[in-house]
Scaffold this motif. Structure first.
Motif, PDB file in Angstrom:
ATOM      1  N   MET A  68       0.844  -1.202   0.000  1.00  0.00           N
ATOM      2  CA  MET A  68       0.000   0.000   0.000  1.00  0.00           C
ATOM      3  C   MET A  68       0.870   1.240   0.000  1.00  0.00           C
ATOM      4  N   ASN A  69       0.488   2.201  -0.809  1.00  0.00           N
ATOM      5  CA  ASN A  69       1.242   3.447  -0.892  1.00  0.00           C
ATOM      6  C   ASN A  69       0.787   4.390   0.209  1.00  0.00           C
ATOM      7  N   PRO A  70       1.660   4.735   1.189  1.00  0.00           N
ATOM      8  CA  PRO A  70       1.221   5.577   2.310  1.00  0.00           C
ATOM      9  C   PRO A  70       0.795   6.954   1.867  1.00  0.00           C
ATOM     10  N   GLN A  71       1.246   7.436   0.692  1.00  0.00           N
ATOM     11  CA  GLN A  71       0.855   8.760   0.236  1.00  0.00           C
ATOM     12  C   GLN A  71      -0.625   8.809  -0.133  1.00  0.00           C
ATOM     13  N   ARG A  72      -1.261   7.639  -0.353  1.00  0.00           N
ATOM     14  CA  ARG A  72      -2.661   7.608  -0.735  1.00  0.00           C
ATOM     15  C   ARG A  72      -3.587   7.501   0.461  1.00  0.00           C
ATOM     16  N   ARG A  73      -3.016   7.515   1.645  1.00  0.00           N
ATOM     17  CA  ARG A  73      -3.819   7.493   2.847  1.00  0.00           C
ATOM     18  C   ARG A  73      -3.925   8.906   3.394  1.00  0.00           C
ATOM     19  N   GLY A  74      -4.988   9.165   4.140  1.00  0.00           N
ATOM     20  CA  GLY A  74      -5.140  10.490   4.714  1.00  0.00           C
ATOM     21  C   GLY A  74      -4.053  10.806   5.712  1.00  0.00           C
ATOM     22  N   ALA A  75      -3.667   9.824   6.501  1.00  0.00           N
ATOM     23  CA  ALA A  75      -2.623  10.023   7.503  1.00  0.00           C
ATOM     24  C   ALA A  75      -2.179   8.658   8.002  1.00  0.00           C
ATOM     25  N   LEU A  76      -1.028   8.611   8.627  1.00  0.00           N
ATOM     26  CA  LEU A  76      -0.516   7.380   9.211  1.00  0.00           C
ATOM     27  C   LEU A  76      -0.303   7.597  10.700  1.00  0.00           C
ATOM     28  N   SER A  77      -0.677   6.634  11.482  1.00  0.00           N
ATOM     29  CA  SER A  77      -0.544   6.760  12.938  1.00  0.00           C
ATOM     30  C   SER A  77       0.774   6.166  13.402  1.00  0.00           C
ATOM     31  N   HIS A  78       1.430   6.895  14.271  1.00  0.00           N
ATOM     32  CA  HIS A  78       2.641   6.400  14.917  1.00  0.00           C
ATOM     33  C   HIS A  78       2.763   7.184  16.211  1.00  0.00           C
ATOM     34  N   ALA A  79       2.466   6.526  17.322  1.00  0.00           N
ATOM     35  CA  ALA A  79       2.449   7.230  18.605  1.00  0.00           C
ATOM     36  C   ALA A  79       3.762   7.977  18.798  1.00  0.00           C
ATOM     37  N   PRO A  80       3.708   9.202  19.311  1.00  0.00           N
ATOM     38  CA  PRO A  80       2.519   9.871  19.829  1.00  0.00           C
ATOM     39  C   PRO A  80       1.886  10.859  18.843  1.00  0.00           C
ATOM     40  N   ILE A  81       2.207  10.801  17.547  1.00  0.00           N
ATOM     41  CA  ILE A  81       1.641  11.755  16.601  1.00  0.00           C
ATOM     42  C   ILE A  81       1.065  11.022  15.398  1.00  0.00           C
ATOM     43  N   THR A  82       0.255  11.739  14.644  1.00  0.00           N
ATOM     44  CA  THR A  82      -0.280  11.239  13.380  1.00  0.00           C
ATOM     45  C   THR A  82       0.379  12.008  12.248  1.00  0.00           C
ATOM     46  N   LEU A  83       0.922  11.287  11.288  1.00  0.00           N
ATOM     47  CA  LEU A  83       1.566  11.926  10.153  1.00  0.00           C
ATOM     48  C   LEU A  83       0.524  12.437   9.169  1.00  0.00           C
ATOM     49  N   THR A  84       0.648  13.690   8.781  1.00  0.00           N
ATOM     50  CA  THR A  84      -0.242  14.278   7.792  1.00  0.00           C
ATOM     51  C   THR A  84       0.282  13.987   6.385  1.00  0.00           C
ATOM     52  N   GLU A  85      -0.518  14.302   5.382  1.00  0.00           N
ATOM     53  CA  GLU A  85      -0.069  14.111   4.005  1.00  0.00           C
ATOM     54  C   GLU A  85       1.171  14.961   3.709  1.00  0.00           C
ATOM     55  N   ARG A  86       1.235  16.161   4.285  1.00  0.00           N
ATOM     56  CA  ARG A  86       2.409  17.007   4.074  1.00  0.00           C
ATOM     57  C   ARG A  86       3.641  16.407   4.745  1.00  0.00           C
ATOM     58  N   ASP A  87       3.479  15.875   5.945  1.00  0.00           N
ATOM     59  CA  ASP A  87       4.594  15.189   6.605  1.00  0.00           C
ATOM     60  C   ASP A  87       5.110  14.052   5.724  1.00  0.00           C
ATOM     61  N   ILE A  88       4.199  13.245   5.207  1.00  0.00           N
ATOM     62  CA  ILE A  88       4.574  12.090   4.392  1.00  0.00           C
ATOM     63  C   ILE A  88       5.273  12.541   3.117  1.00  0.00           C
ATOM     64  N   ALA A  89       4.810  13.640   2.525  1.00  0.00           N
ATOM     65  CA  ALA A  89       5.434  14.143   1.303  1.00  0.00           C
ATOM     66  C   ALA A  89       6.886  14.549   1.557  1.00  0.00           C
ATOM     67  N   VAL A  90       7.141  15.209   2.681  1.00  0.00           N
ATOM     68  CA  VAL A  90       8.509  15.605   3.022  1.00  0.00           C
ATOM     69  C   VAL A  90       9.365  14.371   3.290  1.00  0.00           C
ATOM     70  N   LEU A  91       8.833  13.424   4.051  1.00  0.00           N
ATOM     71  CA  LEU A  91       9.592  12.206   4.354  1.00  0.00           C
ATOM     72  C   LEU A  91       9.822  11.360   3.106  1.00  0.00           C
ATOM     73  N   ASP A  92       8.859  11.340   2.192  1.00  0.00           N
ATOM     74  CA  ASP A  92       9.044  10.629   0.926  1.00  0.00           C
ATOM     75  C   ASP A  92      10.196  11.243   0.129  1.00  0.00           C
ATOM     76  N   ALA A  93      10.246  12.566   0.097  1.00  0.00           N
ATOM     77  CA  ALA A  93      11.341  13.241  -0.611  1.00  0.00           C
ATOM     78  C   ALA A  93      12.692  12.863  -0.018  1.00  0.00           C
ATOM     79  N   LEU A  94      12.745  12.722   1.302  1.00  0.00           N
ATOM     80  CA  LEU A  94      14.001  12.437   1.991  1.00  0.00           C
ATOM     81  C   LEU A  94      14.393  10.962   1.962  1.00  0.00           C
TER      82      LEU A  94
END
Length: 222
Positions: free
Chosen positions: A1-27
């Motif tokens: 599954m492509n995480p960029q196609r999800r609204g957000a990903l959970s990882h305690a203690p925060i939820t990753l937003t689409e913008r967070d995922i986009a930055v992490l994908d770039a890196l």
């Protein structure tokens, strides 16, 4: 599954937003580092201050997804300049001129640049890769990041097709092949992206050209 196609990903203690995922994908798939100036330009353009952005990155750092680092290098402005490009059946670029201009810009002063790098946890989450940034390669990596950022803003299809050197596989590389900085995996017309360092020679340029020509790929020299 492509995480960029999800609204957000959970990882305690925060939820990753689409913008967070986009930055992490770039890196983890495109470049090894991102200067904060380019991050703000691409992903936070509406913010009037950097305070909100920096708070978010502090949260992501505390959660173990990225690290903020200050590195010494030559930061690139908003619009990096392409030195030359080539496509099959075109005349060879003037490699001597390309090398002269790359060495000329290497004379610009080094400064402290605030950057982001991803952690192993982020790479594992997104199926990417990371590598320690060598001191001798900071300026090179900053320029490559600026090229990627420029494509994100002006040629988003190219940025989406960008495959960084650490995630290139056997479709692009075989044993003994040179490893380009990136490949734009465009349908039917892949293009190599290479940042030309001050140590490059015409021999190295011709070797890169011969490899691209043999594979039927064009290239961009930055």
């Amino acid at each position: 599954m492509n995480p960029q196609r999800r609204g957000a990903l959970s990882h305690a203690p925060i939820t990753l937003t689409e913008r967070d995922i986009a930055v992490l994908d770039a890196l983890t798939h495109r470049v090894k580092l991102l200067p904060l100036s380019q991050v703000r330009r691409v992903w936070w353009p509406q913010s009037t201050t950097t305070r909100e952005m920096m708070r978010r990155f502090a949260t992501l750092e505390q959660a173990g997804w990225l690290m903020r680092k200050t590195m010494l290098g030559r930061e690139v402005g908003s619009s990096p300049t392409m030195l030359a490009s080539w496509n099959p059946n075109e005349l060879l670029p003037d490699f001597a001129d390309v090398i002269w201009r790359s060495r000329r810009r290497a004379a610009s002063p080094v400064e402290a640049v605030h950057t982001l790098v991803a952690t192993r946890a982020a790479a594992d989450l997104l199926g990417g890769e990371i590598r320690h940034v060598r001191t001798s390669e900071v300026s090179h990596d900053l320029r490559l990041a600026a090229v990627f950022a420029e494509m994100k803003l002006t040629r988003p299809a190219w940025a989406q097709a960008w495959r960084g050197e650490l995630v290139l596989d056997s479709r692009w590389l075989a044993g003994g092949d040179p490893v380009p900085d990136a490949v734009l995996a465009l349908p039917g017309r892949p293009v190599v992206v290479e940042v030309v360092g001050s140590s490059y020679s015409t021999t190295r340029m011709r070797e890169l050209h011969a490899w691209c020509a043999a594979k039927g790929m064009g290239y961009q020299l930055w």
